[in-house]
Design a protein around this motif. Structure first.
Motif, mmCIF file in Angstrom:
data_model
loop_
_atom_site.group_PDB
_atom_site.id
_atom_site.type_symbol
_atom_site.label_atom_id
_atom_site.label_comp_id
_atom_site.label_asym_id
_atom_site.label_seq_id
_atom_site.Cartn_x
_atom_site.Cartn_y
_atom_site.Cartn_z
ATOM 1 N N GLY A 25 0.834 -1.202 0.000
ATOM 2 C CA GLY A 25 0.000 0.000 0.000
ATOM 3 C C GLY A 25 0.862 1.243 0.000
ATOM 4 N N ASP A 26 0.664 2.110 0.998
ATOM 5 C CA ASP A 26 1.411 3.359 1.093
ATOM 6 C C ASP A 26 2.658 3.251 1.961
ATOM 7 N N ARG A 27 3.000 2.057 2.360
ATOM 8 C CA ARG A 27 4.138 1.828 3.259
ATOM 9 C C ARG A 27 5.269 1.143 2.502
ATOM 10 N N VAL A 28 6.498 1.651 2.674
ATOM 11 C CA VAL A 28 7.675 1.037 2.064
ATOM 12 C C VAL A 28 8.668 0.727 3.179
ATOM 13 N N LEU A 29 9.008 -0.531 3.303
ATOM 14 C CA LEU A 29 9.964 -0.982 4.323
ATOM 15 C C LEU A 29 11.259 -1.363 3.627
ATOM 16 N N VAL A 30 12.366 -0.760 4.047
ATOM 17 C CA VAL A 30 13.665 -1.058 3.455
ATOM 18 C C VAL A 30 14.487 -1.830 4.474
ATOM 19 N N SER A 31 14.954 -2.990 4.058
ATOM 20 C CA SER A 31 15.750 -3.861 4.932
ATOM 21 C C SER A 31 17.032 -3.185 5.386
ATOM 22 N N GLY A 32 17.624 -3.744 6.435
ATOM 23 C CA GLY A 32 18.940 -3.304 6.860
ATOM 24 C C GLY A 32 19.877 -3.336 5.665
ATOM 25 N N THR A 33 20.591 -2.233 5.456
ATOM 26 C CA THR A 33 21.390 -2.045 4.250
ATOM 27 C C THR A 33 22.831 -1.758 4.621
ATOM 28 N N GLY A 34 23.727 -2.615 4.138
ATOM 29 C CA GLY A 34 25.154 -2.429 4.371
ATOM 30 C C GLY A 34 25.775 -1.585 3.276
ATOM 31 N N PRO A 35 26.983 -1.069 3.514
ATOM 32 C CA PRO A 35 27.629 -0.107 2.615
ATOM 33 C C PRO A 35 28.431 -0.736 1.477
ATOM 34 N N VAL A 36 27.818 -1.623 0.728
ATOM 35 C CA VAL A 36 28.539 -2.338 -0.327
ATOM 36 C C VAL A 36 28.411 -1.604 -1.658
ATOM 37 N N LEU A 68 13.662 9.893 -0.227
ATOM 38 C CA LEU A 68 14.143 10.073 1.140
ATOM 39 C C LEU A 68 13.228 11.004 1.928
ATOM 40 N N ALA A 69 12.566 11.925 1.251
ATOM 41 C CA ALA A 69 11.656 12.854 1.927
ATOM 42 C C ALA A 69 10.423 12.149 2.496
ATOM 43 N N ASP A 70 10.133 10.943 2.020
ATOM 44 C CA ASP A 70 8.983 10.176 2.507
ATOM 45 C C ASP A 70 9.319 9.300 3.713
ATOM 46 N N VAL A 71 10.583 9.264 4.102
ATOM 47 C CA VAL A 71 11.013 8.384 5.190
ATOM 48 C C VAL A 71 10.516 8.919 6.528
ATOM 49 N N VAL A 72 9.884 8.030 7.300
ATOM 50 C CA VAL A 72 9.337 8.407 8.609
ATOM 51 C C VAL A 72 10.078 7.740 9.773
ATOM 52 N N ARG A 73 10.915 6.746 9.472
ATOM 53 C CA ARG A 73 11.648 6.051 10.533
ATOM 54 C C ARG A 73 12.923 5.460 9.967
ATOM 55 N N THR A 74 14.010 5.554 10.740
ATOM 56 C CA THR A 74 15.257 4.895 10.370
ATOM 57 C C THR A 74 15.827 4.179 11.591
ATOM 58 N N TRP A 115 31.888 -3.724 7.714
ATOM 59 C CA TRP A 115 30.832 -2.746 7.945
ATOM 60 C C TRP A 115 30.903 -2.194 9.360
ATOM 61 N N VAL A 116 30.869 -0.878 9.464
ATOM 62 C CA VAL A 116 30.762 -0.202 10.748
ATOM 63 C C VAL A 116 29.316 0.217 10.986
ATOM 64 N N VAL A 117 28.546 0.319 9.889
ATOM 65 C CA VAL A 117 27.160 0.767 9.987
ATOM 66 C C VAL A 117 26.272 -0.010 9.025
ATOM 67 N N GLU A 118 25.048 -0.229 9.461
ATOM 68 C CA GLU A 118 23.974 -0.774 8.626
ATOM 69 C C GLU A 118 22.741 0.073 8.946
ATOM 70 N N ILE A 119 21.986 0.417 7.909
ATOM 71 C CA ILE A 119 20.837 1.321 8.108
ATOM 72 C C ILE A 119 19.587 0.716 7.480
ATOM 73 N N GLU A 120 18.459 0.856 8.173
ATOM 74 C CA GLU A 120 17.165 0.451 7.634
ATOM 75 C C GLU A 120 16.247 1.660 7.649
ATOM 76 N N ALA A 121 15.185 1.603 6.844
ATOM 77 C CA ALA A 121 14.282 2.758 6.750
ATOM 78 C C ALA A 121 12.858 2.320 6.462
ATOM 79 N N GLU A 122 11.935 3.182 6.826
ATOM 80 C CA GLU A 122 10.526 2.981 6.515
ATOM 81 C C GLU A 122 9.975 4.300 5.988
ATOM 82 N N ALA A 123 9.252 4.199 4.868
ATOM 83 C CA ALA A 123 8.651 5.388 4.264
ATOM 84 C C ALA A 123 7.137 5.221 4.219
ATOM 85 N N TRP A 124 6.471 6.357 4.224
ATOM 86 C CA TRP A 124 5.004 6.401 4.140
ATOM 87 C C TRP A 124 4.662 7.378 3.042
#
Length: 125
Positions: A25-36, A68-74, A115-124
């Motif tokens: 629907g209107d929700r996009v979930l992005v998995s944990g993402t490594g810097p590859v 990125l402007a639609d991201v509501v949580r990281t 990897w020193v960092v991994e990032i995940e995100a959720e957009a609406w």
């Protein structure tokens, strides 16, 4: 409701069994993402690692019709607390205008020891 699964070509997708992002629907979930990088290399600088993670996230969001402007949580996972300032600075630069809810935690390790960092995100949308 339609589910759109977005693959990135990560070598981990078929073995672990995940999608880089899923739109429901209107929700996009992005998995944990490594810097590859596409060639398999990884920046050594924590800030550049964060930037690469967010570039991959932005690409997945774009394929789902979001930005990125639609991201509501990281969520940011660090293996070294001293990387927090550099990672936070890049996060603020790229996500700051969206002002998402954000969590930064220090963990014992990530899938790839480079990897020193991994990032995940959720957009609406």
């Amino acid at each position: 409701m339609t589910v759109q699964r977005i693959r990135s070509g990560s070598p981990y997708e078929p073995t672990i069994g995940f999608s880089r992002a899923v739109r429901v629907g209107d929700r996009v979930l992005v998995s944990g993402t490594g810097p590859v990088r596409p060639d398999g290399s990884c920046p050594t600088d924590p800030g550049e690692q964060a930037r690469r993670c967010i570039e991959i996230i932005a690409e997945a969001l774009g394929r789902a019709g979001a930005t990125l402007a639609d991201v509501v949580r990281t969520g940011m996972y660090l293996t070294d607390v001293t990387a927090a300032e550099a990672v936070g600075r890049v996060h603020g630069e790229l996500f700051g205008p969206a002002g998402p809810a954000a969590t930064m935690v220090v963990v014992a390790g990530l899938l790839d020891p480079r990897w020193v960092v991994e990032i995940e995100a959720e957009a609406w949308l």
